[in-house]
Structures are given as structure tokens and as C-alpha cells.
Design a protein around this motif. Structure first.
Motif, PDB file in Angstrom:
ATOM      1  N   MET A   1       0.842  -1.173   0.000  1.00 57.91           N
ATOM      2  CA  MET A   1       0.000   0.000   0.000  1.00 57.91           C
ATOM      3  C   MET A   1       0.888   1.237   0.000  1.00 57.91           C
ATOM      4  O   MET A   1       1.963   1.230   0.576  1.00 57.91           O
ATOM      5  N   GLU A   2       0.387   2.275  -0.606  1.00 56.90           N
ATOM      6  CA  GLU A   2       1.133   3.522  -0.656  1.00 56.90           C
ATOM      7  C   GLU A   2       0.958   4.314   0.636  1.00 56.90           C
ATOM      8  O   GLU A   2      -0.058   4.191   1.322  1.00 56.90           O
ATOM      9  N   ALA A   3       1.944   5.130   0.956  1.00 58.52           N
ATOM     10  CA  ALA A   3       1.872   5.971   2.154  1.00 58.52           C
ATOM     11  C   ALA A   3       0.621   6.842   2.088  1.00 58.52           C
ATOM     12  O   ALA A   3       0.224   7.309   1.021  1.00 58.52           O
ATOM     13  N   GLY A   4      -0.001   7.055   3.241  1.00 53.41           N
ATOM     14  CA  GLY A   4      -1.194   7.895   3.324  1.00 53.41           C
ATOM     15  C   GLY A   4      -2.474   7.184   2.937  1.00 53.41           C
ATOM     16  O   GLY A   4      -3.530   7.792   2.880  1.00 53.41           O
ATOM     17  N   THR A   5      -2.398   5.876   2.678  1.00 52.21           N
ATOM     18  CA  THR A   5      -3.567   5.103   2.274  1.00 52.21           C
ATOM     19  C   THR A   5      -4.222   4.472   3.496  1.00 52.21           C
ATOM     20  O   THR A   5      -3.544   3.926   4.356  1.00 52.21           O
ATOM     21  N   TRP A   6      -5.534   4.546   3.562  1.00 49.66           N
ATOM     22  CA  TRP A   6      -6.296   3.956   4.659  1.00 49.66           C
ATOM     23  C   TRP A   6      -7.086   2.764   4.139  1.00 49.66           C
ATOM     24  O   TRP A   6      -7.499   2.731   2.989  1.00 49.66           O
ATOM     25  N   LEU A   7      -7.300   1.781   4.985  1.00 50.93           N
ATOM     26  CA  LEU A   7      -8.182   0.689   4.644  1.00 50.93           C
ATOM     27  C   LEU A   7      -8.961   0.280   5.883  1.00 50.93           C
ATOM     28  O   LEU A   7      -8.577   0.600   7.012  1.00 50.93           O
ATOM     29  N   HIS A   8     -10.064  -0.403   5.671  1.00 53.23           N
ATOM     30  CA  HIS A   8     -10.910  -0.871   6.767  1.00 53.23           C
ATOM     31  C   HIS A   8     -10.614  -2.357   6.971  1.00 53.23           C
ATOM     32  O   HIS A   8     -10.596  -3.125   6.014  1.00 53.23           O
ATOM     33  N   VAL A   9     -10.381  -2.733   8.231  1.00 50.79           N
ATOM     34  CA  VAL A   9     -10.053  -4.126   8.557  1.00 50.79           C
ATOM     35  C   VAL A   9     -11.058  -4.649   9.574  1.00 50.79           C
ATOM     36  O   VAL A   9     -11.326  -3.994  10.585  1.00 50.79           O
ATOM     37  N   THR A  10     -11.620  -5.811   9.304  1.00 49.35           N
ATOM     38  CA  THR A  10     -12.491  -6.498  10.250  1.00 49.35           C
ATOM     39  C   THR A  10     -11.892  -7.869  10.511  1.00 49.35           C
ATOM     40  O   THR A  10     -11.570  -8.596   9.568  1.00 49.35           O
ATOM     41  N   MET A  11     -11.713  -8.210  11.787  1.00 48.77           N
ATOM     42  CA  MET A  11     -11.182  -9.519  12.168  1.00 48.77           C
ATOM     43  C   MET A  11     -12.182 -10.170  13.111  1.00 48.77           C
ATOM     44  O   MET A  11     -12.697  -9.525  14.017  1.00 48.77           O
ATOM     45  N   GLU A  12     -12.446 -11.448  12.889  1.00 46.62           N
ATOM     46  CA  GLU A  12     -13.405 -12.181  13.716  1.00 46.62           C
ATOM     47  C   GLU A  12     -12.839 -13.538  14.107  1.00 46.62           C
ATOM     48  O   GLU A  12     -12.229 -14.212  13.278  1.00 46.62           O
ATOM     49  N   ALA A  13     -13.046 -13.914  15.376  1.00 43.46           N
ATOM     50  CA  ALA A  13     -12.631 -15.231  15.864  1.00 43.46           C
ATOM     51  C   ALA A  13     -13.593 -15.670  16.955  1.00 43.46           C
ATOM     52  O   ALA A  13     -14.057 -14.853  17.744  1.00 43.46           O
ATOM     53  N   THR A  14     -13.888 -16.947  16.986  1.00 40.77           N
ATOM     54  CA  THR A  14     -14.713 -17.502  18.046  1.00 40.77           C
ATOM     55  C   THR A  14     -13.841 -17.649  19.286  1.00 40.77           C
ATOM     56  O   THR A  14     -12.761 -18.236  19.223  1.00 40.77           O
ATOM     57  N   GLN A  15     -14.310 -17.092  20.398  1.00 33.13           N
ATOM     58  CA  GLN A  15     -13.544 -17.172  21.633  1.00 33.13           C
ATOM     59  C   GLN A  15     -14.147 -18.204  22.574  1.00 33.13           C
ATOM     60  O   GLN A  15     -15.295 -18.592  22.439  1.00 33.13           O
ATOM     61  N   GLY A  16     -13.341 -18.663  23.514  1.00 31.28           N
ATOM     62  CA  GLY A  16     -13.810 -19.593  24.528  1.00 31.28           C
ATOM     63  C   GLY A  16     -13.618 -21.062  24.178  1.00 31.28           C
ATOM     64  O   GLY A  16     -14.008 -21.929  24.949  1.00 31.28           O
ATOM     65  N   ILE A  17     -13.029 -21.336  23.000  1.00 33.20           N
ATOM     66  CA  ILE A  17     -12.761 -22.727  22.624  1.00 33.20           C
ATOM     67  C   ILE A  17     -11.332 -22.853  22.120  1.00 33.20           C
ATOM     68  O   ILE A  17     -10.769 -21.911  21.580  1.00 33.20           O
ATOM     69  N   ARG A  18     -10.738 -23.991  22.302  1.00 34.36           N
ATOM     70  CA  ARG A  18      -9.400 -24.251  21.769  1.00 34.36           C
ATOM     71  C   ARG A  18      -9.519 -24.628  20.291  1.00 34.36           C
ATOM     72  O   ARG A  18     -10.561 -25.036  19.821  1.00 34.36           O
ATOM     73  N   ASN A  19      -8.408 -24.502  19.562  1.00 33.26           N
ATOM     74  CA  ASN A  19      -8.350 -24.829  18.139  1.00 33.26           C
ATOM     75  C   ASN A  19      -9.346 -24.014  17.309  1.00 33.26           C
ATOM     76  O   ASN A  19      -9.921 -24.514  16.346  1.00 33.26           O
ATOM     77  N   ALA A  20      -9.557 -22.766  17.702  1.00 39.95           N
ATOM     78  CA  ALA A  20     -10.491 -21.895  16.989  1.00 39.95           C
ATOM     79  C   ALA A  20      -9.913 -21.500  15.629  1.00 39.95           C
ATOM     80  O   ALA A  20      -8.717 -21.643  15.356  1.00 39.95           O
ATOM     81  N   ARG A  21     -10.755 -20.988  14.767  1.00 45.74           N
ATOM     82  CA  ARG A  21     -10.371 -20.464  13.465  1.00 45.74           C
ATOM     83  C   ARG A  21     -10.757 -18.991  13.448  1.00 45.74           C
ATOM     84  O   ARG A  21     -11.637 -18.561  14.190  1.00 45.74           O
ATOM     85  N   TRP A  22     -10.103 -18.202  12.596  1.00 42.38           N
ATOM     86  CA  TRP A  22     -10.455 -16.793  12.492  1.00 42.38           C
ATOM     87  C   TRP A  22     -10.475 -16.374  11.036  1.00 42.38           C
ATOM     88  O   TRP A  22     -10.033 -17.104  10.156  1.00 42.38           O
ATOM     89  N   GLN A  23     -11.049 -15.182  10.785  1.00 45.66           N
ATOM     90  CA  GLN A  23     -11.148 -14.654   9.432  1.00 45.66           C
ATOM     91  C   GLN A  23     -10.940 -13.150   9.457  1.00 45.66           C
ATOM     92  O   GLN A  23     -11.090 -12.514  10.498  1.00 45.66           O
ATOM     93  N   ALA A  24     -10.588 -12.607   8.318  1.00 48.04           N
ATOM     94  CA  ALA A  24     -10.361 -11.166   8.205  1.00 48.04           C
ATOM     95  C   ALA A  24     -10.899 -10.669   6.865  1.00 48.04           C
ATOM     96  O   ALA A  24     -10.862 -11.386   5.866  1.00 48.04           O
ATOM     97  N   THR A  25     -11.399  -9.435   6.874  1.00 49.70           N
ATOM     98  CA  THR A  25     -11.839  -8.768   5.655  1.00 49.70           C
ATOM     99  C   THR A  25     -11.115  -7.441   5.563  1.00 49.70           C
ATOM    100  O   THR A  25     -11.054  -6.697   6.546  1.00 49.70           O
TER     101      THR A  25
END
Length: 73
Positions: A1-25
Motif C-alpha cells: 500500500m502507498e503511504a497515506g492510504t487507509w483501509l478498513h479491517v475487520t477480524m473475527e474469531a470464536t472465543q472460549g474454545i481451543r483450536n479456533a479459526r479466524w477470518q479477516a476482511t
């Protein structure tokens, strides 16, 4: 990405369990979305205690965070 560029990041993960999976947009400045799914958490991870951002670039860089929101759903 070029300097001064903004992006929106969403991260999600199930909590409270072992061996969880996560995702990002990532929503780029032009509106394109990049969605990454089925990412493995550490097998022993069960809750978020800190959040960090790193880069693997081969040049100097900086992160600026704005409008950070964390939810436990």
C-alpha cells in the motif's frame, strides 16, 4: 500500500474454545474487498488479551489506527 492510504479491517474469531479459526476482511480505498477465511489460531488460544499489527516489508513503514472498536459477541 502507498503511504497515506487507509483501509478498513475487520477480524473475527470464536472465543472460549481451543483450536479456533479466524477470518479477516480488508476493504481497500477503491472499495474492493479481500476476504481471508479459515485461519488457524494457536491451538491453546481461547481469548483475546492483546492485539498487535506487524509488517513484513523490506522498507520503513508506519501504522496509524483510527476508530478502533472491539466487541465480544
Amino acid at each position: 500500500m502507498e503511504a497515506g492510504t487507509w483501509l478498513h479491517v475487520t477480524m473475527e474469531a470464536t472465543q472460549g474454545i481451543r483450536n479456533a479459526r479466524w477470518q479477516a476482511t480488508f476493504v481497500l480505498p477503491d472499495g474492493r474487498r479481500h476476504h481471508v477465511t479459515d485461519l488457524a489460531c494457536d491451538p491453546d488460544w481461547t481469548e483475546t488479551r492483546w492485539v498487535g499489527f506487524i509488517a513484513s516489508a523490506r522498507s520503513d513503514g508506519a501504522f496509524y489506527l483510527d476508530d478502533v472498536e472491539m466487541q465480544n459477541e
